[in-house]
Design a protein around this motif. Structure first.
Motif, short mmCIF file in Angstrom:
data_model
loop_
_atom_site.label_atom_id
_atom_site.label_comp_id
_atom_site.label_asym_id
_atom_site.label_seq_id
_atom_site.Cartn_x
_atom_site.Cartn_y
_atom_site.Cartn_z
N GLU A 53 -1.91 2.95 10.31
CA GLU A 53 -2.17 3.30 8.91
C GLU A 53 -0.86 3.55 8.17
O GLU A 53 0.14 3.96 8.76
CB GLU A 53 -3.06 4.54 8.83
CG GLU A 53 -4.44 4.35 9.43
CD GLU A 53 -5.31 5.58 9.28
OE1 GLU A 53 -6.53 5.42 9.10
OE2 GLU A 53 -4.76 6.70 9.34
N GLY A 54 -0.91 3.30 6.87
CA GLY A 54 0.27 3.51 6.05
C GLY A 54 -0.07 4.15 4.72
O GLY A 54 -1.24 4.20 4.32
N ILE A 55 0.95 4.64 4.06
CA ILE A 55 0.81 5.24 2.73
C ILE A 55 1.72 4.48 1.78
O ILE A 55 2.92 4.31 2.06
CB ILE A 55 1.19 6.73 2.74
CG1 ILE A 55 0.20 7.53 3.58
CG2 ILE A 55 1.25 7.28 1.31
CD1 ILE A 55 0.61 8.99 3.75
N LEU A 56 1.16 4.00 0.69
CA LEU A 56 1.93 3.35 -0.36
C LEU A 56 2.05 4.32 -1.53
O LEU A 56 1.04 4.70 -2.13
CB LEU A 56 1.26 2.06 -0.82
CG LEU A 56 1.90 1.37 -2.03
CD1 LEU A 56 3.31 0.90 -1.69
CD2 LEU A 56 1.03 0.21 -2.52
N LEU A 57 3.26 4.73 -1.85
CA LEU A 57 3.51 5.60 -2.99
C LEU A 57 3.69 4.72 -4.22
O LEU A 57 4.64 3.94 -4.31
CB LEU A 57 4.74 6.46 -2.75
CG LEU A 57 4.63 7.40 -1.54
CD1 LEU A 57 5.97 8.08 -1.27
CD2 LEU A 57 3.54 8.43 -1.75
N PRO A 69 -1.12 7.28 -6.09
CA PRO A 69 -0.45 7.13 -7.38
C PRO A 69 0.43 8.35 -7.67
O PRO A 69 -0.05 9.48 -7.63
CB PRO A 69 -1.61 7.06 -8.39
CG PRO A 69 -2.84 6.79 -7.57
CD PRO A 69 -2.58 7.42 -6.24
N VAL A 70 1.69 8.10 -7.92
CA VAL A 70 2.59 9.19 -8.31
C VAL A 70 2.47 9.33 -9.83
O VAL A 70 3.37 9.03 -10.61
CB VAL A 70 4.04 8.91 -7.87
CG1 VAL A 70 4.94 10.11 -8.17
CG2 VAL A 70 4.07 8.61 -6.38
N ILE A 71 1.30 9.78 -10.23
CA ILE A 71 0.91 9.88 -11.64
C ILE A 71 0.11 11.16 -11.81
O ILE A 71 -0.75 11.48 -10.99
CB ILE A 71 0.07 8.65 -12.06
CG1 ILE A 71 0.98 7.41 -12.14
CG2 ILE A 71 -0.63 8.88 -13.38
CD1 ILE A 71 0.24 6.15 -12.51
N LEU A 72 0.40 11.87 -12.88
CA LEU A 72 -0.28 13.15 -13.09
C LEU A 72 -1.66 13.00 -13.70
O LEU A 72 -2.62 13.64 -13.27
CB LEU A 72 0.59 14.06 -13.97
CG LEU A 72 1.87 14.58 -13.32
CD1 LEU A 72 2.68 15.41 -14.31
CD2 LEU A 72 1.55 15.42 -12.09
N PHE A 73 -1.79 12.14 -14.73
CA PHE A 73 -3.06 12.06 -15.45
C PHE A 73 -3.57 10.63 -15.52
O PHE A 73 -2.80 9.67 -15.52
CB PHE A 73 -2.91 12.66 -16.85
CG PHE A 73 -2.46 14.09 -16.82
CD1 PHE A 73 -3.31 15.09 -16.37
CD2 PHE A 73 -1.18 14.45 -17.21
CE1 PHE A 73 -2.90 16.42 -16.32
CE2 PHE A 73 -0.76 15.77 -17.17
CZ PHE A 73 -1.62 16.76 -16.71
N LYS A 101 -6.24 3.90 -14.26
CA LYS A 101 -7.57 3.30 -14.36
C LYS A 101 -7.55 1.77 -14.39
O LYS A 101 -8.54 1.14 -14.02
CB LYS A 101 -8.27 3.81 -15.63
CG LYS A 101 -8.65 5.28 -15.57
CD LYS A 101 -9.39 5.71 -16.83
CE LYS A 101 -9.81 7.17 -16.76
NZ LYS A 101 -10.55 7.60 -17.98
N ASN A 102 -6.45 1.19 -14.83
CA ASN A 102 -6.39 -0.26 -14.96
C ASN A 102 -5.27 -0.90 -14.14
O ASN A 102 -5.52 -1.71 -13.25
CB ASN A 102 -6.21 -0.66 -16.43
CG ASN A 102 -7.51 -0.58 -17.21
OD1 ASN A 102 -8.53 -1.05 -16.75
ND2 ASN A 102 -7.46 0.01 -18.38
N ASP A 103 -4.04 -0.55 -14.47
CA ASP A 103 -2.89 -1.28 -13.94
C ASP A 103 -2.75 -1.19 -12.43
O ASP A 103 -2.61 -2.22 -11.74
CB ASP A 103 -1.60 -0.79 -14.62
CG ASP A 103 -1.63 -1.01 -16.12
OD1 ASP A 103 -1.74 -2.16 -16.54
OD2 ASP A 103 -1.56 -0.01 -16.87
N ILE A 104 -2.78 0.03 -11.90
CA ILE A 104 -2.62 0.18 -10.45
C ILE A 104 -3.82 -0.40 -9.69
O ILE A 104 -3.63 -1.17 -8.73
CB ILE A 104 -2.36 1.65 -10.08
CG1 ILE A 104 -1.03 2.12 -10.67
CG2 ILE A 104 -2.36 1.83 -8.56
CD1 ILE A 104 -0.71 3.58 -10.41
#
Length: 312
Positions: free
Chosen positions: A3-7, A69-73, A79-82
C-alpha cells in the motif's frame, strides 16, 4: 498487498511554498514509512505530476493507493480537479486501486491548531482583554459556498470559544469579503487590536498578499493589526492527516454532500447542479521545472528544452 500514500499538493509559482510542501512530505514519510510507501505530486505548475507519482509507486509494487489531499477546504480542487485526475489514473492499471481521502475541513485538530497559533501570537504582545480584540479568519476563498461556509463555521467556533469582542472572515480570492474589505470594515469598529489568522498550510503568493494587506493596515491605522504564522507541519495537522487516512482505509471518507452545489440546488448556484466532474488545470500541469524554481540559474539550454518537450 503493498500500500502507498499519495500526498496531493496544489503547486505554486513560489519556490518557498514548494519547499514548505516538500518539508511536509518528508515529515509524513517518516510518520508512515513503516506501513506505506509515501510519494507526492502536484496538481499544477510543479513536478512531479500525480501521474508521474502514481506510475512510480506502481512500478515499485504498490497496488493500493490512499490519496491524501493537502487541502484545507473542499472547493473545486477537492471536488473536481483532484478526483478527475485520480479517476483518470485509476483506468491505467486494472490491478491498481486508488482511494481518495477527504480534505481536512472542519476538524477538531484544525480548530485546536488555530487556537495554538492565536495564543502563540498573543504571547508575544502586550496583554489585552480579548473583548477589546477582533479576530479575522482568512480562508483561500472559492466559488463554492459550501467550502466558504466551513471557514465561517470555524471562525464562529473560535469567536465563541476564545471570547473575542468580534470576529469575521476574509478571503484571499474569489469569495466575499476579501481581506482588504474585511480589514477596512474592522478598522471602523475601533477595536484596539485585530488578530488575523490565515488558514493556510504554507507561504505562497496568496499568503504574501494577505500579510502585505495586514501590514499596510497596521501602518495606516491607529489600531494594532497582527497576523499569525501558517499551520506548517505542526503535530496537530499531522493528526488531522492521520484521521483522514484512517477514514479512507475504512471506507468512511465522505464528502459533505448535503449542501454541495453539484448535488443539491443551492440558491444562487442553480446552474452547477449535476455539472460534469472535470479537471481545470490541464493547461498548467507541470509547466514549471526545478531549474525554473531556482533563482539565479540559467533557464535556457538544450537539456532544459528537451526536458520541456518530453514533459520530464
Amino acid at each position: 498487498m503493498k500500500e502507498g500514500i499519495l500526498l496531493c499538493g496544489h503547486g505554486s509559482r513560489r519556490a518557498a511554498a514548494v519547499t514548505s510542501f516538500k518539508r511536509l512530505v518528508t515529515v509524513l514519510k517518516e510518520r508512515y514509512e513503516d506501513k506505506y510507501e509515501v510519494d507526492y505530486g502536484f496538481l499544477e505548475f510543479n513536478h512531479p505530476t500525480y501521474e508521474a507519482a502514481v506510475e512510480r509507486m506502481y512500478l515499485n509494487g504498490v497496488r493500493k493507493i490512499y490519496a491524501l489531499p493537502v487541502i484545507l477546504f473542499a472547493g473545486s480542487h477537492a471536488k473536481n480537479d483532484i478526483p478527475f485526475e485520480l479517476n483518470t489514473l485509476q483506468t491505467y492499471h486494472d490491478d491498481l486501486t486508488i482511494s481518495m481521502a477527504k480534505h481536512i475541513g472542519v476538524s477538531s485538530f484544525l480548530l485546536d491548531l488555530a487556537v495554538k497559533r492565536i495564543t502563540e501570537t498573543e504571547a508575544k504582545l502586550t496583554p489585552l482583554d480579548r473583548k477589546e480584540t477582533c479576530l479575522i479568519v482568512v480562508g483561500r476563498g472559492t466559488t463554492d459556498p459550501d467550502a466558504n461556509s466551513d471557514v465561517a463555521k470555524l471562525m464562529n467556533m473560535l469567536w465563541e470559544g476564545l471570547g473575542f469582542g468580534f470576529a469575521t472572515v476574509g478571503y484571499s480570492g474569489t469569495a466575499y469579503p476579501n481581506v482588504k474589505e474585511s480589514l477596512e470594515l474592522v478598522n471602523k469598529l475601533g477595536f484596539k487590536r485585530t488578530i488575523i489568522i490565515p488558514f493556510f498550510f504554507f507561504t505562497g503568493v496568496l499568503l504574501e498578499r494577505i500579510y502585505g494587506a495586514v501590514a499596510a493596515m497596521h501602518e495606516k491605522s491607529e489600531h494594532e493589526y497582527i497576523y499569525t504564522d501558517p499551520f506548517g507541519t505542526d503535530e496537530l495537522i499531522l493528526k488531522a492527516f492521520d484521521e483522514r487516512l484512517d477514514e479512507a482505509k475504512n471506507g468512511m471518507a465522505n464528502m459533505n454532500c448535503q449542501m454541495c452545489k453539484y448535488r443539491k440546488q443551492v440558491v444562487g448556484f442553480e446552474e452547477y447542479l449535476g455539472q460534469e466532474q472535470m479537471g481545470h488545470h490541464l493547461n498548467v500541469k507541470g509547466v514549471l521545472f526545478e531549474e525554473d524554481e531556482k533563482p539565479g540559474e540559467t533557464k535556457g539550454g538544450i537539456s532544459n528544452t528537451i526536458k520541456k518537450i518530453l514533459g520530464i
